[in-house]
Design a protein around this motif. Structure first.
Motif, short mmCIF file in Angstrom:
data_model
loop_
_atom_site.label_atom_id
_atom_site.label_comp_id
_atom_site.label_asym_id
_atom_site.label_seq_id
_atom_site.Cartn_x
_atom_site.Cartn_y
_atom_site.Cartn_z
N UNK A 1 0.84 -1.20 0.00
CA UNK A 1 0.00 0.00 0.00
C UNK A 1 0.88 1.25 0.00
N UNK A 2 0.54 2.20 -0.88
CA UNK A 2 1.29 3.46 -0.93
C UNK A 2 0.57 4.53 -0.11
N UNK A 3 1.32 5.26 0.67
CA UNK A 3 0.73 6.34 1.47
C UNK A 3 1.41 7.66 1.11
N UNK A 4 0.62 8.64 0.71
CA UNK A 4 1.16 9.98 0.42
C UNK A 4 1.46 10.67 1.75
N UNK A 5 2.58 11.33 1.85
CA UNK A 5 2.91 12.02 3.11
C UNK A 5 3.16 13.51 2.88
#
Lengths: 222, 113
Positions: A1-5
């Motif tokens: 899963x990719x999480x934008x920060x």
């Protein structure tokens, strides 16, 4: 899963720096972040500036060092409020250290706060302290090629003091070449050629600084 | 020179967001790094292993996207890459340029499982 920060690594420091900046503005204090490599003459410049301006302006000093209070003791002899910060190894001051030191100063009574950063030509340029003026020293003994080798500090500072000009005759330092490099890198930079040993050129710096203090005081206390 | 402290800040940001999202493990960290920051990615990677030991970010790959130093000429209204930190516009020769990128240093995203 990719999480934008999208969170800046210096964001925490920037937040506190903005708070410091607001404090300085509210109190009509010009804070000067003085940066240079070790031995360039930061403490000598602070001493000379106090000699020239402490009769006319109310000045406080924050001394940043990795260790010891040697510089703070020197500055204390001028009878101005001094706070020593020992970074315990860190190569620069940060906004939180300044915030803590401000607890020991009466900002209402000050016109000018000189913050002597840790001796280092690299890291201090990365950390905004909330200062109104960023000043740096380059001494003749270090060589005129330093802006090209340490560009960040030279591109970020408002004023450059070229110190130890009494050594010019003993070195290959080329002031013309330095000015040309700075002109292309940071055209708005103010340059003063001074000698903290002989006192040459320092009156022009003090007069300029005094004007800046008056201007920022007016902004803070309309 | 302050890569250790900087790496600790990155780890703090990464672990906070990883935990908020219920991660078991951090696989990859994408970082945007401006060339004017003077931060050396090689040393950040070196410290990363040290700083994240025994955390869910241990072993995560650091992926750096370098951002070149770019200026904007206020006269030509054009952007140009800066060489040797010379702000002279290559087109009109004016010194009326502002640096518009190169100072970025940001954790853009993370890949977790």
């Amino acid at each position: 899963m990719d999480i934008q920060i999208l969170e800046g690594v210096f964001d925490a420091n920037e937040r506190i720096a903005r708070e410091n900046e607001a404090l300085f503005r509210e109190h009509g204090v010009l804070a000067v972040n003085l940066m240079a490599s070790p031995g360039a003459g930061k403490t000598s410049l602070v001493s000379r500036t106090l000699e020239l301006l402490s009769g006319e302006l109310s000045i406080g000093v924050i001394e940043g060092d990795i260790a010891s209070s040697v510089d703070a003791e020197k500055i204390k002899s001028y009878g101005v409020p001094v706070v020593q910060i020992n970074t315990g190894g860190a190569c620069h001051l940060d906004a939180a250290m300044i915030r803590e030191a401000l607890g020991h100063l009466d900002l209402f009574s000050l016109d000018l706060l000189i913050i002597e950063n840790v001796g280092n030509l690299v890291c201090p340029a990365e950390f905004n302290l909330g200062e109104g003026l960023r000043a740096m020293i380059l001494s003749v003994a270090e060589g005129h090629d330093k802006p090209l080798k340490y560009p960040l500090m030279f591109s970020q500072s408002h004023v450059l003091l070229v110190n130890k000009i009494d050594l010019l005759g003993l070195s290959d330092f080329d002031t013309g070449e330095l000015r040309e490099t700075i002109r292309r890198m940071n055209p708005a930079m103010e340059i003063f050629e001074v000698s903290c040993r002989t006192g040459e050129g320092l009156q022009a710096w003090a007069d300029w600084l005094k004007r800046r203090v008056r201007e920022s005081g007016k902004e803070g206390n309309p | 020179m302050h890569e250790l402290g900087v790496t600790e800040s990155i780890a703090g940001i990464v672990l906070r967001h990883a935990e908020m999202n219920g991660a078991r493990r951090v696989i990859k960290v994408n970082i945007k790094l401006g060339e004017l920051t003077g931060i050396v990615d090689h040393y950040v990677s070196f410290y990363w292993d040290l700083v994240t030991r025994d955390t869910i970010a241990q072993g995560a790959e650091l992926n750096f996207t370098k951002v070149p130093v770019v200026a904007y000429c206020n006269k030509c209204r054009e952007e140009f890459r800066i060489q040797e930190y010379d702000l002279t516009c290559p087109r009109c020769g004016e010194l009326a340029s502002d640096i518009i990128s190169g100072r970025e240093f940001m954790v853009e995203s993370i890949e977790i499982e």
